[in-house]
Design a protein around this motif. Structure first.
Motif, PDB file in Angstrom:
ATOM      1  N   PHE A 141       0.734  -1.283   0.083  1.00 17.74           N
ATOM      2  CA  PHE A 141       0.053   0.051  -0.012  1.00 17.74           C
ATOM      3  C   PHE A 141       0.908   1.184  -0.033  1.00 17.74           C
ATOM      4  O   PHE A 141       0.573   2.127  -0.762  1.00 17.74           O
ATOM      5  CB  PHE A 141      -1.095   0.074   1.182  1.00 17.74           C
ATOM      6  N   ARG A 191      -9.359  -5.397  -6.096  1.00 21.11           N
ATOM      7  CA  ARG A 191      -8.693  -6.283  -4.999  1.00 21.11           C
ATOM      8  C   ARG A 191      -7.881  -5.499  -4.021  1.00 21.11           C
ATOM      9  O   ARG A 191      -7.814  -6.102  -2.994  1.00 21.11           O
ATOM     10  CB  ARG A 191      -7.400  -7.230  -5.909  1.00 21.11           C
ATOM     11  N   MET A 213     -14.397 -13.296  -6.548  1.00 22.21           N
ATOM     12  CA  MET A 213     -13.146 -12.800  -7.139  1.00 22.21           C
ATOM     13  C   MET A 213     -12.386 -13.870  -7.408  1.00 22.21           C
ATOM     14  O   MET A 213     -11.567 -14.040  -8.484  1.00 22.21           O
ATOM     15  CB  MET A 213     -12.457 -11.747  -6.394  1.00 22.21           C
ATOM     16  N   PHE A 214     -11.922 -14.739  -6.577  1.00 23.20           N
ATOM     17  CA  PHE A 214     -11.230 -15.919  -6.892  1.00 23.20           C
ATOM     18  C   PHE A 214     -11.741 -16.818  -7.692  1.00 23.20           C
ATOM     19  O   PHE A 214     -11.079 -17.606  -8.510  1.00 23.20           O
ATOM     20  CB  PHE A 214     -10.633 -16.480  -5.453  1.00 23.20           C
ATOM     21  N   SER A 236      -9.408  -6.566   4.554  1.00 26.27           N
ATOM     22  CA  SER A 236      -9.222  -7.853   5.030  1.00 26.27           C
ATOM     23  C   SER A 236      -8.306  -7.782   6.190  1.00 26.27           C
ATOM     24  O   SER A 236      -8.175  -8.371   6.875  1.00 26.27           O
ATOM     25  CB  SER A 236      -8.877  -8.770   3.848  1.00 26.27           C
ATOM     26  N   ILE A 237      -7.501  -6.889   6.168  1.00 24.63           N
ATOM     27  CA  ILE A 237      -6.347  -6.515   7.268  1.00 24.63           C
ATOM     28  C   ILE A 237      -6.872  -5.953   8.387  1.00 24.63           C
ATOM     29  O   ILE A 237      -6.036  -5.707   9.370  1.00 24.63           O
ATOM     30  CB  ILE A 237      -4.987  -6.140   6.575  1.00 24.63           C
ATOM     31  N   SER A 280      -4.796 -13.325   3.586  1.00 20.87           N
ATOM     32  CA  SER A 280      -5.487 -12.660   4.560  1.00 20.87           C
ATOM     33  C   SER A 280      -6.838 -12.756   5.035  1.00 20.87           C
ATOM     34  O   SER A 280      -7.458 -12.400   6.067  1.00 20.87           O
ATOM     35  CB  SER A 280      -5.318 -11.046   4.038  1.00 20.87           C
ATOM     36  N   LEU A 295      -4.094 -11.382  -0.638  1.00 15.71           N
ATOM     37  CA  LEU A 295      -5.418 -11.335  -0.208  1.00 15.71           C
ATOM     38  C   LEU A 295      -5.980 -12.811   0.087  1.00 15.71           C
ATOM     39  O   LEU A 295      -6.651 -12.898   1.136  1.00 15.71           O
ATOM     40  CB  LEU A 295      -6.372 -11.102  -1.404  1.00 15.71           C
ATOM     41  N   TYR A 306     -16.562 -11.028   2.432  1.00 12.28           N
ATOM     42  CA  TYR A 306     -15.997 -12.169   2.637  1.00 12.28           C
ATOM     43  C   TYR A 306     -16.279 -13.023   1.180  1.00 12.28           C
ATOM     44  O   TYR A 306     -15.634 -13.472   0.449  1.00 12.28           O
ATOM     45  CB  TYR A 306     -16.560 -13.120   3.882  1.00 12.28           C
ATOM     46  N   ILE A 339     -14.879 -11.713  -1.828  1.00  7.48           N
ATOM     47  CA  ILE A 339     -13.421 -12.024  -2.185  1.00  7.48           C
ATOM     48  C   ILE A 339     -13.502 -13.528  -2.794  1.00  7.48           C
ATOM     49  O   ILE A 339     -12.966 -13.855  -3.863  1.00  7.48           O
ATOM     50  CB  ILE A 339     -12.575 -12.248  -0.848  1.00  7.48           C
ATOM     51  N   GLU A 382     -15.040  -8.448  11.150  1.00  6.89           N
ATOM     52  CA  GLU A 382     -15.429  -9.803  10.658  1.00  6.89           C
ATOM     53  C   GLU A 382     -15.882  -9.656   9.263  1.00  6.89           C
ATOM     54  O   GLU A 382     -16.958  -8.833   8.964  1.00  6.89           O
ATOM     55  CB  GLU A 382     -16.561  -9.964  11.566  1.00  6.89           C
ATOM     56  N   LEU A 383     -15.318 -10.135   8.313  1.00 12.10           N
ATOM     57  CA  LEU A 383     -15.513 -10.018   6.737  1.00 12.10           C
ATOM     58  C   LEU A 383     -17.007 -10.523   6.242  1.00 12.10           C
ATOM     59  O   LEU A 383     -17.150 -10.107   5.543  1.00 12.10           O
ATOM     60  CB  LEU A 383     -14.418 -10.730   5.870  1.00 12.10           C
ATOM     61  N   ASN A 384     -17.270 -11.430   7.288  1.00 12.82           N
ATOM     62  CA  ASN A 384     -18.650 -11.845   7.070  1.00 12.82           C
ATOM     63  C   ASN A 384     -19.927 -10.926   7.346  1.00 12.82           C
ATOM     64  O   ASN A 384     -20.926 -11.067   6.770  1.00 12.82           O
ATOM     65  CB  ASN A 384     -18.960 -13.339   7.881  1.00 12.82           C
ATOM     66  N   ARG A 396      -9.674  -5.242  11.578  1.00 17.49           N
ATOM     67  CA  ARG A 396      -9.957  -6.093  12.712  1.00 17.49           C
ATOM     68  C   ARG A 396     -11.315  -6.651  12.594  1.00 17.49           C
ATOM     69  O   ARG A 396     -11.933  -7.072  13.546  1.00 17.49           O
ATOM     70  CB  ARG A 396      -9.512  -5.485  14.106  1.00 17.49           C
ATOM     71  N   LEU A 399     -10.511  -4.820  -1.419  1.00 17.15           N
ATOM     72  CA  LEU A 399     -10.582  -5.862  -0.798  1.00 17.15           C
ATOM     73  C   LEU A 399      -9.586  -6.195   0.177  1.00 17.15           C
ATOM     74  O   LEU A 399      -9.722  -6.918   1.630  1.00 17.15           O
ATOM     75  CB  LEU A 399     -11.168  -7.104  -1.425  1.00 17.15           C
ATOM     76  N   LEU A 400      -8.449  -6.115   0.003  1.00 14.92           N
ATOM     77  CA  LEU A 400      -7.117  -6.208   0.819  1.00 14.92           C
ATOM     78  C   LEU A 400      -7.124  -5.415   1.837  1.00 14.92           C
ATOM     79  O   LEU A 400      -6.631  -5.649   2.870  1.00 14.92           O
ATOM     80  CB  LEU A 400      -5.946  -6.331  -0.309  1.00 14.92           C
ATOM     81  N   ARG A 401      -7.193  -4.230   1.897  1.00 13.17           N
ATOM     82  CA  ARG A 401      -7.255  -3.072   2.613  1.00 13.17           C
ATOM     83  C   ARG A 401      -8.486  -3.496   3.810  1.00 13.17           C
ATOM     84  O   ARG A 401      -8.106  -3.473   5.134  1.00 13.17           O
ATOM     85  CB  ARG A 401      -7.709  -1.788   2.248  1.00 13.17           C
TER      86      ARG A 401
END
Lengths: 212, 212
Positions: free
Chosen positions: A104, B126, B103-104, B133-134, A133, A130, B97, B100, B138-140, B136, B129-131
């Motif tokens: 970043f 991407r 995307m995969f 996902s790091i 993570s 990703l 979540y 992501i 809960e991505l769900n 704290r 989503l990466l920002r």
């Protein structure tokens, strides 16, 4: 062929060389308050298109406006060394968390991983980071060498190759970037990077130097 | 100008049209066991370079080998509609979540977010989503509409535009992809996508149709 039409910066370079040639790339860059690296694609296009002649250790001369060169010639003369960006590298011991921060900070999509001698050992894409993570692991605890793509599975290029060759590799290998490397007895030293952004820029500069 | 040299598939298409023209794109695709979408760039290049003529509702004719067209003309004739890929979309209510995973699953770098009427409301890269996902969180539990780039800050393109125009937008806006949209009374319908991969492919097909 349509006549070549140059972009504003290319016209400025041409004026400077007309009035001051022979003149080095560094001197042209100084006059425009730009870096040599920024000017490199424009100088390459002007030389390939026949507006400028370059002589080693002397500099650039104005060569007069020749007719446009064939597209094939122009594209084959677009070399890695004229379009590459600076590589962004991390050590293999850094954590995935720190690698993401570095990505970043430098605003790049791919990091190259090097050993203590600064030789290439791995590649990390945004996709690799990703994937890791969203796992349930502590990103501070995982070193990047666990998740990186390793030699000999890394696709590279050399600075003397053409952008066409590198584009083919990016498409065939389905990757976003390759490191530009120099072979040394102990391994591969990373000296630059070519990405899909580089190719998009090259596509644009090609159209600007041959505009209708 | 150097004579145009075609790649293997382009030579095959030319032979098929010579022997069977007028013939539709679908029929050519059938004979090569490929999809119409896969052939579109080759057909566009062959038509632009003057090897083929196309007539609506009739098909392709062999036009004979004319001299190579000027680069500027060729590049200006490379249109979004001939090079675009299928868009990959998600609803604004899905979780980060799930986005992501999508995307995969689809192996793309950018998702377009649409509302219940399938109109464009956001873009997810991407990097976005990466920002997230790091963090704290809960991505769900986070819906994508919290983190996506929203209208009117989304850069788009139309299918009739040239790839040069879209390349300029990708570079100037520092983005990896734009949605191809059709204007409707209620908003923008997403019909395709152009990415830096598209442009890299186009750069490569340009070199292949004008090889030395």
């Amino acid at each position: 062929m349509s006549p070549i039409e140059l972009n504003k910066r290319q016209e400025e370079i041409l004026q400077i060389v007309k009035n001051n040639g022979p003149i080095t790339g560094e001197q042209i860059a100084d006059r425009l308050s730009l870096t040599r690296a920024t000017l490199r694609p424009d100088l390459a296009i002007l030389t390939m298109a026949g507006f400028l002649d370059a002589r080693p250790r002397v500099g650039y001369f104005y060569a007069g406006k020749k007719s446009a060169q064939a597209l094939g010639d122009t594209m084959n003369n677009m070399k890695v060394k004229d379009f590459q960006s600076m590589p962004v590298v991390v050590r293999e011991s850094v954590s995935v968390y720190d690698a993401i921060c570095q990505m970043f900070l430098e605003d790049v999509g791919t990091l190259f991983v090097v050993d203590e001698q600064s030789l290439l050992v791995g590649v990390l894409s945004r996709k690799d980071l990703l994937r890791t993570s969203i796992g349930r692991q502590e990103l501070n605890q995982i070193p990047v060498h666990i998740i990186m793509t390793r030699m000999p599975n890394i696709t590279t290029c050399k600075k003397s190759e053409s952008l066409i060759e590198v584009s083919r590799r990016l498409i065939e290998q389905q990757i976003d970037a390759v490191p530009v490397v120099a072979e040394e007895p102990a391994g591969l030293r990373v000296t630059g990077r070519i990405t899909k952004t580089t190719i998009t820029r090259a596509f644009l500069s090609l159209s600007e130097s041959h505009e209708l």
